[in-house]
Motif scaffolding. Structure first.
Motif, PDB file in Angstrom:
ATOM      1  N   ASN B 114       0.826  -1.213   0.000  1.00 20.60           N
ATOM      2  CA  ASN B 114       0.000   0.000   0.000  1.00 20.60           C
ATOM      3  C   ASN B 114       0.858   1.260   0.000  1.00 20.60           C
ATOM      4  OD1 ASN B 114       0.849  -0.612   2.532  1.00 20.60           O
ATOM      5  ND2 ASN B 114      -1.018   0.041   3.576  1.00 20.60           N
ATOM      6  N   VAL B 115       2.064   1.174   0.606  1.00 23.66           N
ATOM      7  CA  VAL B 115       2.978   2.326   0.600  1.00 23.66           C
ATOM      8  C   VAL B 115       3.488   2.565  -0.818  1.00 23.66           C
ATOM      9  CG1 VAL B 115       5.135   3.254   1.538  1.00 23.66           C
ATOM     10  CG2 VAL B 115       3.625   1.888   3.000  1.00 23.66           C
ATOM     11  N   VAL B 116       3.765   1.473  -1.548  1.00 24.24           N
ATOM     12  CA  VAL B 116       4.211   1.616  -2.950  1.00 24.24           C
ATOM     13  C   VAL B 116       3.127   2.338  -3.751  1.00 24.24           C
ATOM     14  CG1 VAL B 116       4.728   0.341  -5.077  1.00 24.24           C
ATOM     15  CG2 VAL B 116       5.730  -0.399  -2.921  1.00 24.24           C
ATOM     16  N   GLY B 117       1.866   1.927  -3.573  1.00 25.85           N
ATOM     17  CA  GLY B 117       0.752   2.581  -4.277  1.00 25.85           C
ATOM     18  C   GLY B 117       0.668   4.056  -3.933  1.00 25.85           C
ATOM     19  N   ALA B 118       0.785   4.382  -2.634  1.00 31.44           N
ATOM     20  CA  ALA B 118       0.698   5.789  -2.199  1.00 31.44           C
ATOM     21  C   ALA B 118       1.873   6.603  -2.745  1.00 31.44           C
ATOM     22  CB  ALA B 118       0.658   5.848  -0.675  1.00 31.44           C
ATOM     23  N   MET B 119       3.076   6.007  -2.698  1.00 31.05           N
ATOM     24  CA  MET B 119       4.273   6.692  -3.220  1.00 31.05           C
ATOM     25  C   MET B 119       4.108   7.047  -4.687  1.00 31.05           C
ATOM     26  SD  MET B 119       7.437   4.460  -1.708  1.00 31.05           S
ATOM     27  CE  MET B 119       8.307   4.554  -3.252  1.00 31.05           C
ATOM     28  N   TRP B 120       3.666   6.045  -5.466  1.00 35.59           N
ATOM     29  CA  TRP B 120       3.533   6.265  -6.906  1.00 35.59           C
ATOM     30  C   TRP B 120       2.369   7.189  -7.232  1.00 35.59           C
ATOM     31  CZ3 TRP B 120       6.254   4.970 -11.323  1.00 35.59           C
ATOM     32  CH2 TRP B 120       7.467   4.336 -11.082  1.00 35.59           C
ATOM     33  N   ASN B 121       1.349   7.192  -6.382  1.00 31.49           N
ATOM     34  CA  ASN B 121       0.239   8.119  -6.575  1.00 31.49           C
ATOM     35  C   ASN B 121       0.761   9.557  -6.514  1.00 31.49           C
ATOM     36  OD1 ASN B 121      -2.045   9.794  -6.061  1.00 31.49           O
ATOM     37  ND2 ASN B 121      -3.222   7.942  -5.628  1.00 31.49           N
ATOM     38  N   ILE B 122       1.556   9.831  -5.491  1.00 30.43           N
ATOM     39  CA  ILE B 122       2.094  11.189  -5.339  1.00 30.43           C
ATOM     40  C   ILE B 122       3.127  11.481  -6.432  1.00 30.43           C
ATOM     41  CG2 ILE B 122       3.397  12.712  -3.787  1.00 30.43           C
ATOM     42  CD1 ILE B 122       2.154  10.956  -1.474  1.00 30.43           C
ATOM     43  N   PHE B 123       3.989  10.485  -6.704  1.00 30.04           N
ATOM     44  CA  PHE B 123       5.061  10.625  -7.688  1.00 30.04           C
ATOM     45  C   PHE B 123       4.504  10.948  -9.078  1.00 30.04           C
ATOM     46  CE2 PHE B 123       8.215   8.157 -10.435  1.00 30.04           C
ATOM     47  CZ  PHE B 123       9.189   9.143 -10.394  1.00 30.04           C
ATOM     48  N   ALA B 124       3.316  10.370  -9.393  1.00 31.76           N
ATOM     49  CA  ALA B 124       2.780  10.510 -10.752  1.00 31.76           C
ATOM     50  C   ALA B 124       1.751  11.627 -10.889  1.00 31.76           C
ATOM     51  CB  ALA B 124       2.155   9.178 -11.184  1.00 31.76           C
ATOM     52  N   LEU B 125       1.428  12.310  -9.795  1.00 33.91           N
ATOM     53  CA  LEU B 125       0.430  13.395  -9.909  1.00 33.91           C
ATOM     54  C   LEU B 125       0.914  14.462 -10.882  1.00 33.91           C
ATOM     55  CD1 LEU B 125      -0.848  13.934  -6.246  1.00 33.91           C
ATOM     56  CD2 LEU B 125      -2.177  13.141  -8.216  1.00 33.91           C
ATOM     57  N   PRO B 126       0.047  14.890 -11.821  1.00 40.62           N
ATOM     58  CA  PRO B 126       0.524  15.796 -12.870  1.00 40.62           C
ATOM     59  C   PRO B 126       0.904  17.191 -12.373  1.00 40.62           C
ATOM     60  CG  PRO B 126      -1.811  15.309 -13.123  1.00 40.62           C
ATOM     61  CD  PRO B 126      -1.325  14.465 -12.015  1.00 40.62           C
ATOM     62  N   ASP B 127       0.338  17.623 -11.242  1.00 44.23           N
ATOM     63  CA  ASP B 127       0.642  18.992 -10.799  1.00 44.23           C
ATOM     64  C   ASP B 127       1.801  19.072  -9.803  1.00 44.23           C
ATOM     65  OD1 ASP B 127      -0.947  17.574  -9.158  1.00 44.23           O
ATOM     66  OD2 ASP B 127      -2.409  19.155  -8.756  1.00 44.23           O
ATOM     67  N   ILE B 128       1.961  18.059  -8.946  1.00 44.66           N
ATOM     68  CA  ILE B 128       3.034  18.143  -7.945  1.00 44.66           C
ATOM     69  C   ILE B 128       4.021  16.976  -7.985  1.00 44.66           C
ATOM     70  CG2 ILE B 128       1.767  19.578  -6.272  1.00 44.66           C
ATOM     71  CD1 ILE B 128       1.289  16.870  -4.733  1.00 44.66           C
ATOM     72  N   GLY B 129       3.680  15.879  -8.624  1.00 47.93           N
ATOM     73  CA  GLY B 129       4.558  14.703  -8.631  1.00 47.93           C
ATOM     74  C   GLY B 129       5.714  14.865  -9.602  1.00 47.93           C
ATOM     75  N   LEU B 130       6.851  14.309  -9.242  1.00 46.57           N
ATOM     76  CA  LEU B 130       8.049  14.461 -10.073  1.00 46.57           C
ATOM     77  C   LEU B 130       7.826  13.883 -11.469  1.00 46.57           C
ATOM     78  CD1 LEU B 130      11.026  15.397 -10.031  1.00 46.57           C
ATOM     79  CD2 LEU B 130      11.631  13.089  -9.306  1.00 46.57           C
ATOM     80  N   LEU B 131       7.278  12.660 -11.531  1.00 50.03           N
ATOM     81  CA  LEU B 131       7.050  12.001 -12.831  1.00 50.03           C
ATOM     82  C   LEU B 131       6.001  12.764 -13.641  1.00 50.03           C
ATOM     83  CD1 LEU B 131       7.410   9.470 -14.725  1.00 50.03           C
ATOM     84  CD2 LEU B 131       5.464   8.485 -13.521  1.00 50.03           C
ATOM     85  N   GLY B 132       4.848  13.018 -13.024  1.00 45.95           N
ATOM     86  CA  GLY B 132       3.750  13.678 -13.739  1.00 45.95           C
ATOM     87  C   GLY B 132       4.132  15.082 -14.181  1.00 45.95           C
ATOM     88  N   TYR B 133       4.704  15.850 -13.278  1.00 44.25           N
ATOM     89  CA  TYR B 133       5.080  17.236 -13.596  1.00 44.25           C
ATOM     90  C   TYR B 133       6.164  17.239 -14.678  1.00 44.25           C
ATOM     91  CZ  TYR B 133       6.381  22.090 -13.003  1.00 44.25           C
ATOM     92  OH  TYR B 133       6.647  23.415 -13.231  1.00 44.25           O
ATOM     93  N   GLY B 134       7.154  16.313 -14.505  1.00 48.14           N
ATOM     94  CA  GLY B 134       8.268  16.245 -15.464  1.00 48.14           C
ATOM     95  C   GLY B 134       7.777  15.923 -16.866  1.00 48.14           C
ATOM     96  N   LEU B 135       6.881  14.945 -16.986  1.00 49.90           N
ATOM     97  CA  LEU B 135       6.374  14.568 -18.316  1.00 49.90           C
ATOM     98  C   LEU B 135       5.604  15.714 -18.950  1.00 49.90           C
ATOM     99  CD1 LEU B 135       5.175  10.870 -17.743  1.00 49.90           C
ATOM    100  CD2 LEU B 135       7.058  11.631 -19.185  1.00 49.90           C
ATOM    101  N   ASN B 136       4.764  16.375 -18.149  1.00 49.12           N
ATOM    102  CA  ASN B 136       3.991  17.501 -18.693  1.00 49.12           C
ATOM    103  C   ASN B 136       4.905  18.658 -19.083  1.00 49.12           C
ATOM    104  OD1 ASN B 136       1.086  16.835 -18.724  1.00 49.12           O
ATOM    105  ND2 ASN B 136       1.455  16.385 -16.569  1.00 49.12           N
ATOM    106  N   ALA B 137       5.942  18.880 -18.265  1.00 52.82           N
ATOM    107  CA  ALA B 137       6.893  19.957 -18.570  1.00 52.82           C
ATOM    108  C   ALA B 137       7.654  19.642 -19.852  1.00 52.82           C
ATOM    109  CB  ALA B 137       7.867  20.140 -17.405  1.00 52.82           C
ATOM    110  N   ALA B 138       7.848  18.329 -20.137  1.00 56.63           N
ATOM    111  CA  ALA B 138       8.561  17.931 -21.361  1.00 56.63           C
ATOM    112  C   ALA B 138       7.641  17.946 -22.584  1.00 56.63           C
ATOM    113  CB  ALA B 138       9.162  16.549 -21.170  1.00 56.63           C
TER     114      ALA B 138
END
Lengths: 94, 287
Positions: B114-138
């Motif tokens: 469940n921690v992995v799910g929560a981590m990736w949820n935050i990581f992939a959020l388009p507005d604040i997550g590193l992955l989501g924000y990075g992809l949108n910025a690219a």
């Protein structure tokens, strides 16, 4: 008296499990009378004991019943007959 | 040499049998009982026969969830097994970096699902997550809460991140067990790196890779927590796998009969695959 109402028993499911239990007891008696499991290599090229053959029969029968329910209808008498023929085939040739 | 048969040894497994009876067989029997009945609560049940099985087997919703489940499992196996072997081949065979690599590989496996799910949820959020924000910025439009393809991409990536390490560790253990004499013989024959992999490493890893495939199949086929925490089965039903659909039917809709029938069908599929893998593994050992 042990209260098992939470398990929601019906006579149909009780009969089903009684048959499985009888099969297991029968296999135990068979093993006691003729130990070693009668291993052999059958038509599938697998080395099976009679326990393996029972497992293959039961699993295959479950799939035959599911296929019948999904493709034909809810009258399972022919599916049961087919399963018995299949089980005899497994015990004879697999 | 004649073996001594003593069936009294079976008494030794009696405690395990009792344990399994209480935590697996009795609940399974109860599920079978539920699968042929309807209930409206208060422990009142009405016999329905095989109605729920027919309903589930002919349900487009079940077919869709099953299709998604198989697609997810196929993707996971096609990515994680080759990737795990490649990483294991790239890892050092001796020296201080071995321990560093092994610890790094083991880290994702130690994190609760469940921690992995929560981590990736935050990581992939388009507005604040590193992955989501990075992809949108690219310039790549990415929002896993709205786009089914993005949700699938995130769920698969999360599983690859979490579980490839297991394949790596198993493959690495297989590689380490190959005696040096095989490599020396290959050097004498001037064998290419591909030939060494094809004719020495891959055959010697066969058994551990079979276990890796079996474990990854089972885990990915029964996956629940990580995608549920990450996407909740959405957007829409895009990532509603069989296990998520099952919980929705049982707890969300209180359709205990349908959920029980689904569970039995799910169990039979798992049992069949386990048997096939077990047969393949033991057949390999006999050969």
């Amino acid at each position: 008296m042990l209260d098992l109402t939470w398990m929601a028993w019906t006579w149909q499911t009780a009969t089903f499990f009684a048959v499985i239990l009888a099969l297991l007891l029968g296999m135990t008696v068979w093993e006691w009378a003729s130990p070693g499991g009668n291993p052999r290599v059958g038509v599938l090229g697998l080395r099976t004991t009679r326990g393996d053959r029972l497992f293959i029969s039961l699993l295959g029968s479950a799939y035959i019943h599911l296929a019948w329910l999904g493709l034909v209808g809810s009258d399972l008498r022919w599916a049961l007959a087919l399963s018995i023929v299949y089980a005899i085939g497994v015990f004879r040739f697999v | 040499m004649n073996k001594t048969w003593n069936n009294r040894a079976w008494l030794m497994v009696l405690p395990v049998l009792l344990l399994v009876a209480f935590n697996a067989i009795i609940p399974l029997m109860t599920v079978v009982n539920y699968s042929v009945q309807e209930t409206f609560g208060n422990n009142l049940f009405f016999f329905e026969g095989v109605k729920w099985y027919q309903e589930v087997l002919n349900s487009p919703r079940f077919h869709a969830a099953l299709g998604r489940q198989f697609a997810f499992t196929a993707m996971i196996l096609l990515i994680e097994i080759p990737l795990g072997v490649a990483v294991a081949l790239a890892m050092p065979r001796s020296g201080p970096w071995v321990s560093v690599c092994l610890v790094l590989m083991a880290l994702p496996l130690l994190i609760p699902w469940n921690v992995v799910g929560a981590m990736w949820n935050i990581f992939a959020l388009p507005d604040i997550g590193l992955l989501g924000y990075g992809l949108n910025a690219a310039g790549i439009e990415y929002n896993f809460t709205r786009q089914p393809a993005a949700a699938w991409f995130t769920v698969v990536l999360m599983d690859v991140w979490h579980w490839t390490s297991l394949v790596v560790l198993l493959a690495y253990a297989g590689l380490r067990s190959i005696p040096d004499a095989y490599y020396q013989a290959a050097r004498i024959d001037s064998a290419s790196a591909w030939s060494v992999f094809r004719f020495i490493q891959l055959p010697k890893m066969r058994r551990v890779l079979t276990i890796a495939v079996l474990l990854r199949f089972m885990d990915s086929f029964m996956v629940y927590t990580e995608p549920f925490v990450l996407t909740g089965g959405g957007p829409g039903n895009a990532t509603t796998f069989l296990s998520i659909d099952l919980v929705k039917a049982a707890l969300g809709e209180f359709n205990l009969g349908i959920a029980a029938a689904m569970s039995i069908i799910y169990f039979l599929m798992t049992l069949l695959v386990c048997w096939v893998f077990y047969t393949l593994m033991t057949k390999g050992e006999e050969q």
